[in-house]
Design a protein around this motif. Structure first.
Motif, PDB file in Angstrom:
ATOM      1  N   LEU A 279       0.833  -1.206   0.000  1.00 33.95           N
ATOM      2  CA  LEU A 279       0.000   0.000   0.000  1.00 33.95           C
ATOM      3  C   LEU A 279       0.868   1.258   0.000  1.00 33.95           C
ATOM      4  CD1 LEU A 279      -2.942  -0.833   2.453  1.00 33.95           C
ATOM      5  CD2 LEU A 279      -2.958  -0.895  -0.044  1.00 33.95           C
ATOM      6  N   GLU A 280       1.938   1.230   0.763  1.00 33.45           N
ATOM      7  CA  GLU A 280       2.820   2.404   0.819  1.00 33.45           C
ATOM      8  C   GLU A 280       3.497   2.653  -0.526  1.00 33.45           C
ATOM      9  OE1 GLU A 280       5.515   1.868   4.024  1.00 33.45           O
ATOM     10  OE2 GLU A 280       3.950   1.941   5.575  1.00 33.45           O
ATOM     11  N   ARG A 281       3.719   1.593  -1.291  1.00 28.94           N
ATOM     12  CA  ARG A 281       4.372   1.758  -2.597  1.00 28.94           C
ATOM     13  C   ARG A 281       3.417   2.307  -3.659  1.00 28.94           C
ATOM     14  NH1 ARG A 281       9.043  -0.670  -4.078  1.00 28.94           N
ATOM     15  NH2 ARG A 281       8.250  -1.486  -6.053  1.00 28.94           N
ATOM     16  N   TYR A 282       2.117   2.161  -3.432  1.00 27.19           N
ATOM     17  CA  TYR A 282       1.142   2.574  -4.441  1.00 27.19           C
ATOM     18  C   TYR A 282       0.126   3.518  -3.804  1.00 27.19           C
ATOM     19  CZ  TYR A 282       3.435  -0.977  -7.136  1.00 27.19           C
ATOM     20  OH  TYR A 282       4.408  -1.700  -7.795  1.00 27.19           O
ATOM     21  N   PRO A 283       0.423   4.827  -3.800  1.00 26.18           N
ATOM     22  CA  PRO A 283      -0.368   5.785  -3.020  1.00 26.18           C
ATOM     23  C   PRO A 283      -1.834   5.871  -3.415  1.00 26.18           C
ATOM     24  CG  PRO A 283       1.256   6.903  -4.420  1.00 26.18           C
ATOM     25  CD  PRO A 283       1.599   5.454  -4.436  1.00 26.18           C
ATOM     26  N   SER A 284      -2.171   5.658  -4.672  1.00 23.62           N
ATOM     27  CA  SER A 284      -3.585   5.731  -5.055  1.00 23.62           C
ATOM     28  C   SER A 284      -4.371   4.562  -4.477  1.00 23.62           C
ATOM     29  CB  SER A 284      -3.728   5.774  -6.576  1.00 23.62           C
ATOM     30  OG  SER A 284      -3.183   6.963  -7.107  1.00 23.62           O
ATOM     31  N   ILE A 285      -3.762   3.389  -4.443  1.00 26.34           N
ATOM     32  CA  ILE A 285      -4.414   2.241  -3.807  1.00 26.34           C
ATOM     33  C   ILE A 285      -4.461   2.453  -2.301  1.00 26.34           C
ATOM     34  CG2 ILE A 285      -4.367  -0.265  -3.501  1.00 26.34           C
ATOM     35  CD1 ILE A 285      -2.815  -0.473  -6.110  1.00 26.34           C
ATOM     36  N   GLN A 286      -3.410   3.029  -1.752  1.00 21.61           N
ATOM     37  CA  GLN A 286      -3.395   3.315  -0.318  1.00 21.61           C
ATOM     38  C   GLN A 286      -4.550   4.232   0.062  1.00 21.61           C
ATOM     39  OE1 GLN A 286       0.016   5.530   1.177  1.00 21.61           O
ATOM     40  NE2 GLN A 286       0.128   4.136   2.957  1.00 21.61           N
ATOM     41  N   GLN A 287      -4.896   5.177  -0.805  1.00 26.10           N
ATOM     42  CA  GLN A 287      -6.050   6.029  -0.555  1.00 26.10           C
ATOM     43  C   GLN A 287      -7.330   5.207  -0.431  1.00 26.10           C
ATOM     44  OE1 GLN A 287      -5.172   9.168  -3.829  1.00 26.10           O
ATOM     45  NE2 GLN A 287      -6.664  10.101  -2.452  1.00 26.10           N
ATOM     46  N   GLN A 288      -7.463   4.200  -1.272  1.00 23.36           N
ATOM     47  CA  GLN A 288      -8.661   3.360  -1.212  1.00 23.36           C
ATOM     48  C   GLN A 288      -8.814   2.695   0.150  1.00 23.36           C
ATOM     49  OE1 GLN A 288      -8.038   0.941  -5.076  1.00 23.36           O
ATOM     50  NE2 GLN A 288     -10.254   1.120  -4.819  1.00 23.36           N
ATOM     51  N   PHE A 289      -7.710   2.323   0.762  1.00 29.34           N
ATOM     52  CA  PHE A 289      -7.738   1.538   1.994  1.00 29.34           C
ATOM     53  C   PHE A 289      -7.482   2.381   3.240  1.00 29.34           C
ATOM     54  CE2 PHE A 289      -7.382  -1.655  -1.213  1.00 29.34           C
ATOM     55  CZ  PHE A 289      -8.046  -2.747  -0.692  1.00 29.34           C
ATOM     56  N   ALA A 290      -7.560   3.714   3.101  1.00 29.33           N
ATOM     57  CA  ALA A 290      -7.269   4.584   4.242  1.00 29.33           C
ATOM     58  C   ALA A 290      -8.200   4.325   5.410  1.00 29.33           C
ATOM     59  CB  ALA A 290      -7.346   6.047   3.805  1.00 29.33           C
ATOM     60  N   GLU A 291      -9.472   4.018   5.137  1.00 24.39           N
ATOM     61  CA  GLU A 291     -10.457   3.773   6.199  1.00 24.39           C
ATOM     62  C   GLU A 291     -10.897   2.318   6.239  1.00 24.39           C
ATOM     63  OE1 GLU A 291     -11.177   6.188   8.224  1.00 24.39           O
ATOM     64  OE2 GLU A 291     -10.059   7.697   7.070  1.00 24.39           O
ATOM     65  N   ALA A 292     -10.228   1.441   5.503  1.00 26.99           N
ATOM     66  CA  ALA A 292     -10.691   0.060   5.358  1.00 26.99           C
ATOM     67  C   ALA A 292     -10.410  -0.762   6.607  1.00 26.99           C
ATOM     68  CB  ALA A 292     -10.029  -0.586   4.150  1.00 26.99           C
ATOM     69  N   GLU A 293     -11.276  -1.741   6.805  1.00 30.36           N
ATOM     70  CA  GLU A 293     -11.157  -2.664   7.944  1.00 30.36           C
ATOM     71  C   GLU A 293     -11.303  -4.090   7.436  1.00 30.36           C
ATOM     72  OE1 GLU A 293     -13.751  -3.919  11.929  1.00 30.36           O
ATOM     73  OE2 GLU A 293     -14.506  -2.421  10.508  1.00 30.36           O
ATOM     74  N   CYS A 294     -10.339  -4.934   7.784  1.00 29.46           N
ATOM     75  CA  CYS A 294     -10.409  -6.345   7.401  1.00 29.46           C
ATOM     76  C   CYS A 294     -11.434  -7.044   8.289  1.00 29.46           C
ATOM     77  CB  CYS A 294      -9.049  -7.013   7.530  1.00 29.46           C
ATOM     78  SG  CYS A 294      -9.033  -8.751   7.036  1.00 29.46           S
ATOM     79  N   VAL A 295     -12.437  -7.667   7.684  1.00 29.44           N
ATOM     80  CA  VAL A 295     -13.517  -8.306   8.448  1.00 29.44           C
ATOM     81  C   VAL A 295     -13.524  -9.833   8.310  1.00 29.44           C
ATOM     82  CG1 VAL A 295     -15.001  -6.273   8.394  1.00 29.44           C
ATOM     83  CG2 VAL A 295     -15.145  -7.934   6.525  1.00 29.44           C
ATOM     84  N   ALA A 296     -12.734 -10.371   7.409  1.00 24.28           N
ATOM     85  CA  ALA A 296     -12.624 -11.826   7.268  1.00 24.28           C
ATOM     86  C   ALA A 296     -11.337 -12.121   6.497  1.00 24.28           C
ATOM     87  CB  ALA A 296     -13.841 -12.397   6.528  1.00 24.28           C
ATOM     88  N   PRO A 297     -10.704 -13.265   6.838  1.00 30.00           N
ATOM     89  CA  PRO A 297     -11.058 -14.224   7.875  1.00 30.00           C
ATOM     90  C   PRO A 297     -10.927 -13.640   9.275  1.00 30.00           C
ATOM     91  CG  PRO A 297      -9.098 -14.919   6.634  1.00 30.00           C
ATOM     92  CD  PRO A 297      -9.497 -13.622   6.097  1.00 30.00           C
ATOM     93  N   GLU A 298     -11.466 -14.358  10.240  1.00 27.11           N
ATOM     94  CA  GLU A 298     -11.532 -13.831  11.600  1.00 27.11           C
ATOM     95  C   GLU A 298     -10.157 -13.547  12.191  1.00 27.11           C
ATOM     96  OE1 GLU A 298     -13.810 -16.423  14.014  1.00 27.11           O
ATOM     97  OE2 GLU A 298     -15.732 -15.941  13.063  1.00 27.11           O
ATOM     98  N   ASP A 299      -9.161 -14.332  11.782  1.00 25.92           N
ATOM     99  CA  ASP A 299      -7.823 -14.153  12.351  1.00 25.92           C
ATOM    100  C   ASP A 299      -6.959 -13.213  11.519  1.00 25.92           C
ATOM    101  OD1 ASP A 299      -7.726 -15.881  10.231  1.00 25.92           O
ATOM    102  OD2 ASP A 299      -6.429 -17.367  11.189  1.00 25.92           O
ATOM    103  N   GLY A 300      -7.580 -12.464  10.603  1.00 25.92           N
ATOM    104  CA  GLY A 300      -6.835 -11.459   9.851  1.00 25.92           C
ATOM    105  C   GLY A 300      -6.451 -11.928   8.460  1.00 25.92           C
TER     106      GLY A 300
END
Length: 490
Positions: A279-300
């Motif tokens: 994500l740090e290497r690709y700033p436009s994609i990093q913008q997409q995931f700025a507020e994202a939360e991983c919800v599955a699988p349960e252990d990350g």
């Protein structure tokens, strides 16, 4: 002790559908799974071929309840409670490390390929937790024996099988004349028999992936950077969205329940730190995931070793592997669901027409060969794109070999009523053409002036299979329609 004609191990959508089809042709069937539903599963992107195959199986075996899942519009009408995503086609965006995404003249860093005419007729992303659960509920509603939460051991009686295990503290003891392995990477039947693994692949990739909430649409990022989408044939987020990277690529599949399936697929081995580093290497994609939360699988986030796997034998006189158990290459071309359905159709036809006859073993050997040949072709098609990814124009040309295969398959299947192997893998001349292109894009000794000949070379190689004008889009890299059945392609 319960005796069955067929026992199927693994209750993903493939195992469940196979059980229902075999029940329809009059065989006694049991379905056994070591887990429960609903559960996290990856492999969600459908294609026109997958929709057509499911529709054909639904009609041929009188299972009308499956037909709504063939298109987005009918799915939403019949099952709005079962999550899915709309898929108008494929989209690709080429990135440079440490730079925001940049549109190039003549869409030199973008590629959109339409698969269907409208949102109503669109393909879908299957939210597998819901879809697999619904499929297995159809099994439970039938007269098929279903045992979940059951770990088993196998004994091959040659012929026949004994399947023993426990479920909730109670013994399970089944006998089967024929055993089908739908367990995917677990490959319990192949391992029990000591089948030799396949290890020679052209593709070498690994993945890190999960399901997320609050992933910003790619369209929003493009808008924020002032990048025009006026030429796009569809909303780029209504697709199997591919970010093409120096290290490999990223998929994004959006479902209508607010969840996005996303994963990096890397040319080499991934590790737990890859996600944030990428994500740090690709700033436009990093913008997409700025507020994202991983919800599955349960252990990350889940990481893999090498994705490529397979077995040198995929069927014997009293056993068979479904395609996803027989092997896997890479998710790049969304071949998984269609390959599973294609293999199911082929295997059920064999058991319907040849079970109990002297011709069965030969037919199963042919089935095994077909899966291996399809796997090899998919491997070569995917590897062409990996070899080409650092030059997006060459990457575009490499994708056309897949789209030529897909549209030719659709034409043969649904206009000429033939039953080719998936992606025309039974066409030896096409396989050789793809192999020739692979050898070309893999060479590092080509003279500099050869670069000008890539387009013409690809055009000449694919001419016999270019049914939809792949080299002549009205707008560069923008394909407004390519699929065959609903109407003649542009």
């Amino acid at each position: 002790m319960q005796q069955f004609d067929v026992v199927i191990l693994g209750a993903g959508f493939g195992g469940s559908l196979t059980a229902l089809l075999l029940d329809r042709i009059g065989l006694s069937v049991a379905l056994v799974d070591r887990g429960t539903h609903p559960r996290f599963a990856i492999g969600e992107s459908s294609t026109p071929a997958a929709g057509y195959l499911l529709q054909s199986l639904s009609a041929q075996y009188d299972l009308p309840q499956f037909e709504p899942f063939c298109k987005y519009g009918t799915w939403q009408q019949a099952h709005p409670d079962i999550s899915c995503g709309i898929k108008r086609g494929f989209s690709y965006f080429a990135h440079t490390p440490h730079q925001p995404f940049q549109a190039q003249p003549s869409h030199g860093s973008e590629l959109l390929v339409t698969a269907n005419l409208s949102d109503t007729l669109a393909d879908t992303h299957w939210y597998r937790a819901d879809v697999d659960h619904w499929f297995v509920r159809q099994v439970e509603a039938s007269n098929i024996v279903y045992r979940d939460q059951t770990a088993v051991t196998l004994q091959h009686n040659q012929p026949g099988w004994q399947i023993q295990g426990t479920r909730l503290g109670e013994r399970v003891n089944l006998q089967a004349n024929f055993l089908i392995d739908a367990t995917g990477a677990a490959g319990i039947v192949a391992r029990t028999l000591g089948i030799t693994p396949e290890t020679e692949f052209k593709t070498h990739s690994s993945a890190i992936f999960g399901h997320f909430r609050n992933v910003a649409p790619w369209q929003t990022i493009l808008d924020g950077q002032g990048i025009s989408q006026i030429d796009y044939p569809f909303n780029c987020d209504h697709s199997a969205l591919h970010h093409v990277l120096s290290e490999g690529w990223m998929w994004q599949l959006r479902f209508n329940n607010g969840i996005t399936s996303a994963g990096f697929v890397l040319d080499g081995v991934s590790d737990q730190q890859s996600w944030e580093a990428l994500l740090e290497r690709y700033p436009s994609i990093q913008q997409q995931f700025a507020e994202a939360e991983c919800v599955a699988p349960e252990d990350g986030l889940r990481t893999t070793g090498r994705l490529q796997r397979g077995w040198k034998e995929c069927a014997g006189s009293d056993w068979a592997l479904l395609p996803h158990t027989a092997g896997f290459i890479d998710p790049l071309h969304s071949t998984g669901i269609a390959h599973t359905l294609c293999g199911i159709e082929r295997l059920v036809t064999i058991l319907e027409q040849h079970a109990g006859q002297g011709t069965l073993t030969g037919q199963l050997a042919a089935y095994s060969h077909s899966l291996q040949t399809e796997r090899t072709l998919i491997d070569t098609l995917v590897a062409c794109c990996y070899r080409s990814r650092h030059d997006f124009e060459r990457f575009w040309l490499s994708t056309l070999f897949y789209f030529a295969a897909a549209t030719s398959y659709e034409h043969l299947r649904f206009h000429e009523q033939q039953r080719p192997w998936l992606l025309c893998a039974d066409d030896e001349r096409f396989r050789q053409t793809v192999a020739d292109w692979y050898e070309l894009v893999s060479r590092d000794d080509l003279p500099v002036d050869y670069q000008t000949d890539w387009l013409q070379t690809a055009r000449e190689l694919l001419a016999p299979w270019d049914r939809v004008g792949l080299f002549e889009p009205a707008v560069p890299h923008m394909y407004y329609y390519t699929a065959a059945p609903e109407a003649e392609p542009r």
